[in-house]
Structure formats: structure tokens, C-alpha cells
Design a protein around this motif. Structure first.
Motif, PDB file in Angstrom:
ATOM      1  N   LEU A 237      12.283 -37.096  34.735  1.00  0.00           N
ATOM      2  CA  LEU A 237      12.661 -35.886  35.441  1.00  0.00           C
ATOM      3  C   LEU A 237      13.889 -34.978  34.918  1.00  0.00           C
ATOM      4  O   LEU A 237      14.847 -35.636  34.596  1.00  0.00           O
ATOM      5  CB  LEU A 237      12.819 -35.906  37.189  1.00  0.00           C
ATOM      6  N   LEU A 238      13.842 -33.789  34.710  1.00  0.00           N
ATOM      7  CA  LEU A 238      15.032 -33.099  34.085  1.00  0.00           C
ATOM      8  C   LEU A 238      15.221 -32.052  35.261  1.00  0.00           C
ATOM      9  O   LEU A 238      14.490 -31.180  35.615  1.00  0.00           O
ATOM     10  CB  LEU A 238      14.441 -32.360  32.802  1.00  0.00           C
ATOM     11  N   ASP A 239      16.679 -32.138  35.558  1.00  0.00           N
ATOM     12  CA  ASP A 239      17.146 -31.380  36.652  1.00  0.00           C
ATOM     13  C   ASP A 239      18.071 -30.227  35.948  1.00  0.00           C
ATOM     14  O   ASP A 239      19.400 -30.656  35.667  1.00  0.00           O
ATOM     15  CB  ASP A 239      18.088 -32.001  37.621  1.00  0.00           C
ATOM     16  N   LEU A 240      17.648 -28.888  35.947  1.00  0.00           N
ATOM     17  CA  LEU A 240      18.362 -28.102  35.076  1.00  0.00           C
ATOM     18  C   LEU A 240      19.352 -27.233  36.148  1.00  0.00           C
ATOM     19  O   LEU A 240      18.971 -26.932  37.283  1.00  0.00           O
ATOM     20  CB  LEU A 240      17.437 -26.725  34.805  1.00  0.00           C
TER      21      LEU A 240
ATOM     22  N   ALA B  94      12.271 -43.456  38.968  1.00  0.00           N
ATOM     23  CA  ALA B  94      12.382 -42.126  38.207  1.00  0.00           C
ATOM     24  C   ALA B  94      13.580 -42.328  37.294  1.00  0.00           C
ATOM     25  O   ALA B  94      14.860 -42.790  37.480  1.00  0.00           O
ATOM     26  CB  ALA B  94      12.411 -41.077  38.758  1.00  0.00           C
ATOM     27  N   GLU B  95      13.523 -41.872  36.135  1.00  0.00           N
ATOM     28  CA  GLU B  95      14.573 -41.374  35.237  1.00  0.00           C
ATOM     29  C   GLU B  95      15.080 -40.115  35.310  1.00  0.00           C
ATOM     30  O   GLU B  95      14.137 -39.353  35.195  1.00  0.00           O
ATOM     31  CB  GLU B  95      14.407 -42.011  33.738  1.00  0.00           C
ATOM     32  N   ILE B  96      16.182 -39.833  35.458  1.00  0.00           N
ATOM     33  CA  ILE B  96      16.555 -38.250  35.991  1.00  0.00           C
ATOM     34  C   ILE B  96      17.767 -37.923  34.864  1.00  0.00           C
ATOM     35  O   ILE B  96      18.532 -38.813  34.565  1.00  0.00           O
ATOM     36  CB  ILE B  96      17.063 -38.211  37.207  1.00  0.00           C
ATOM     37  N   VAL B  97      17.628 -36.608  34.151  1.00  0.00           N
ATOM     38  CA  VAL B  97      18.466 -36.165  33.389  1.00  0.00           C
ATOM     39  C   VAL B  97      18.985 -34.905  34.108  1.00  0.00           C
ATOM     40  O   VAL B  97      18.042 -33.942  34.248  1.00  0.00           O
ATOM     41  CB  VAL B  97      18.265 -36.016  31.968  1.00  0.00           C
TER      42      VAL B  97
ATOM     43  N   GLU C  98      18.988 -35.456  24.416  1.00  0.00           N
ATOM     44  CA  GLU C  98      18.739 -36.696  23.986  1.00  0.00           C
ATOM     45  C   GLU C  98      17.579 -37.309  24.595  1.00  0.00           C
ATOM     46  O   GLU C  98      17.618 -38.417  24.718  1.00  0.00           O
ATOM     47  CB  GLU C  98      20.016 -37.638  23.592  1.00  0.00           C
ATOM     48  N   LEU C  99      16.500 -36.558  24.599  1.00  0.00           N
ATOM     49  CA  LEU C  99      15.349 -37.159  25.342  1.00  0.00           C
ATOM     50  C   LEU C  99      14.407 -37.989  24.467  1.00  0.00           C
ATOM     51  O   LEU C  99      14.415 -37.634  23.358  1.00  0.00           O
ATOM     52  CB  LEU C  99      14.562 -36.056  25.871  1.00  0.00           C
ATOM     53  N   ARG C 100      14.169 -39.257  24.811  1.00  0.00           N
ATOM     54  CA  ARG C 100      13.299 -40.074  24.187  1.00  0.00           C
ATOM     55  C   ARG C 100      11.763 -40.013  24.433  1.00  0.00           C
ATOM     56  O   ARG C 100      10.721 -40.502  23.647  1.00  0.00           O
ATOM     57  CB  ARG C 100      13.774 -41.562  24.109  1.00  0.00           C
TER      58      ARG C 100
END
Length: 254
Positions: free
Chosen positions: A49-52, A70-73, A110-112
Motif C-alpha cells: 500500500l502506498l499512502d500519499l 500489509a507493507e505500507i510506504v 525505492e519500491l521493489r
């Protein structure tokens, strides 16, 4: 530059109360966003999940509670809010300082792997309409097939007379809930800046924080956002919740 947990907790708690002045039924909006994320990520063991515009991690923390696997950036351009989030919601997300829409902002994450869902709440309205369209295009390309963008924000109606009505409905609802009794945006920032423990973060904020686009896109309705999202490459767009002009808009990628 690290903030103690006690200090971070105090300022994040005050941030939560202050924000309820501006986001009508804020907690319900968070819940609806989490409902959508949970639905889109059903069956995925460790969704990304990407939180902008994450601020101090308010939405990220709620998503981490709802989807513990979940992995959250979490991304924001403000070092003060990021510092508070890293201390108070340390285990909720990986926090990244970047200005959404600026050159190189995606690389800074740095998303993989491709995100399953991108979320945002009361943040994307700072972008000008052209910058918003560019950002929507980036996100449409970035998301995995079947992924979604979930945006909670203020979406005024197209007609000015109706816009005045939705603002009034939202304001009266907030007043009935008692949310207008809390401190406002300006007083929160003024008093936080006087806290000695946050001095280094505020110095960095003044030195390096880029200015948001002056015009923003606060006047864009759901219809206008939908047009931009479809032009950007999303295939299905729908509002799923609204109170006054506070809403949640979902864009799906095939």
C-alpha cells in the motif's frame, strides 16, 4: 532529530483533533477507505500500500491495524509530520520524504514491486490540475493490474450554488459533532513550532520544504477528477462515500 514517543504522541493526538475540524466524519471516511483497500487486496498475503501525503501517519496506522500483513510506504514532503509519524506510528509504515509529483519522487520510494493500492486523504488537492493529471498517469502505470487508487478529499459540486450548500451541510454536521471546538490548523502549527523538541525538524522544514502549487485543484468536482483519471489510464471510476463535499473516490485499473 528523533522525537520522543511522549512528545510525538502529544502532537499527533492534537493533530487528530485539529483535523476533525476540516474533514467531515473523518473517522468514517478512514473506515470507508480501509473497507475499499481490504476488498481490493482480498486474497493477497502481503499487499503493498502506498499512502500519499501521509502526514503523521493517521491513515497508515489505521490501515496497518485493518491489514496487519500489509507493507505500507507512507510519503510526505513535510519533515515535521514525518518525524512525528516515525515516532508515534513507527511500526505502521516505512516513511519517505518526497514531494508528490516532483521529478524523481517515485524513485525516492525505492519500491521493489508494484503497489496493490494507492491511498490518499486530503492531500492531492495541493497539486495543480496539470500536476494532478501527471500524477494520476504515474499512478496508473505504477499500480499492479487490478489495483486501485482510493482518494478521500473535498470534491465540490460543479455549480457554485450547490458548492455553497455542500460546504454548509458539512460545517453544520461537524458543529453538531463538536469538532469545531478543537484548535485550528494555524494554532496547531504555531504551538508545535514553539516546542523545543521539534526545533530541529522545524528548522529543516523552513530550509528545505518545497512550496505546494499555489492554485491547487480544490475547485475540481468528482466529474472533473473522473475525467482526469480516465485520461490517465484508469478504466473505472466511482465515488463510494460522501458527506457534504467530503468524499471518497475510487479508480480501478484493469
Amino acid at each position: 532529530m528523533d522525537v520522543s514517543r511522549g512528545t510525538a504522541g502529544t502532537w499527533v493526538e492534537r493533530w487528530e483533533r485539529q483535523q476533525r475540524r476540516y474533514a467531515v466524519d473523518r473517522e468514517e471516511r478512514f473506515t470507508v477507505i480501509s473497507d475499499v483497500v481490504e476488498h481490493v487486496c482480498a486474497g493477497r498475503d502481503r499487499p503493498l500500500l502506498l499512502d500519499l501525503g501521509c502526514g503523521p501517519g493517521s491513515l497508515s496506522a489505521r490501515l496497518a491495524h485493518r491489514l496487519p500483513g500489509a507493507e505500507i510506504v507512507a510519503v510526505d514532503m513535510d519533515p515535521v509530520l514525518l518525524g512525528l509519524g516515525r515516532s508515534h506510528h513507527a511500526n505502521a509504515a516505512r516513511y519517505v520524504e518526497a514531494k508528490i509529483g516532483a521529478d524523481g519522487w517515485v524513485e525516492a520510494l525505492e519500491l521493489r514491486r508494484d503497489p496493490d493500492v494507492v491511498v490518499s486523504t486530503t492531500a492531492l488537492h495541493y497539486l495543480s490540475a496539470p500536476a494532478l493529471l501527471r500524477t494520476y498517469r504515474v499512478l496508473a502505470a505504477l499500480l499492479r493490474p487490478g489495483g486501485a487508487l482510493v482518494n478521500g478529499d473535498h470534491f465540490p459540486p460543479d455549480e457554485q450554488s450547490c458548492a455553497e450548500l455542500t460546504v454548509r451541510v458539512g460545517r453544520l454536521r461537524a458543529e453538531r459533532a463538536g469538532d469545531h471546538g478543537h484548535e485550528d490548523w494555524e494554532s496547531w502549527w504555531r504551538e508545535a513550532a514553539a516546542d523545543p523538541e521539534l526545533a530541529d525538524l522545524f528548522e529543516r522544514r523552513e530550509r528545505s520544504r518545497p512550496s505546494p502549487d499555489e492554485d491547487g485543484n480544490r475547485d475540481l468536482s468528482v466529474r472533473h477528477h473522473t475525467e482526469l483519471l480516465l485520461r490517465a489510464g484508469f478504466h473505472h471510476v466511482t465515488p463510494v462515500w460522501q458527506v457534504g463535499d467530503s468524499g471518497v473516490l475510487v479508480a480501478l485499473k484493469d
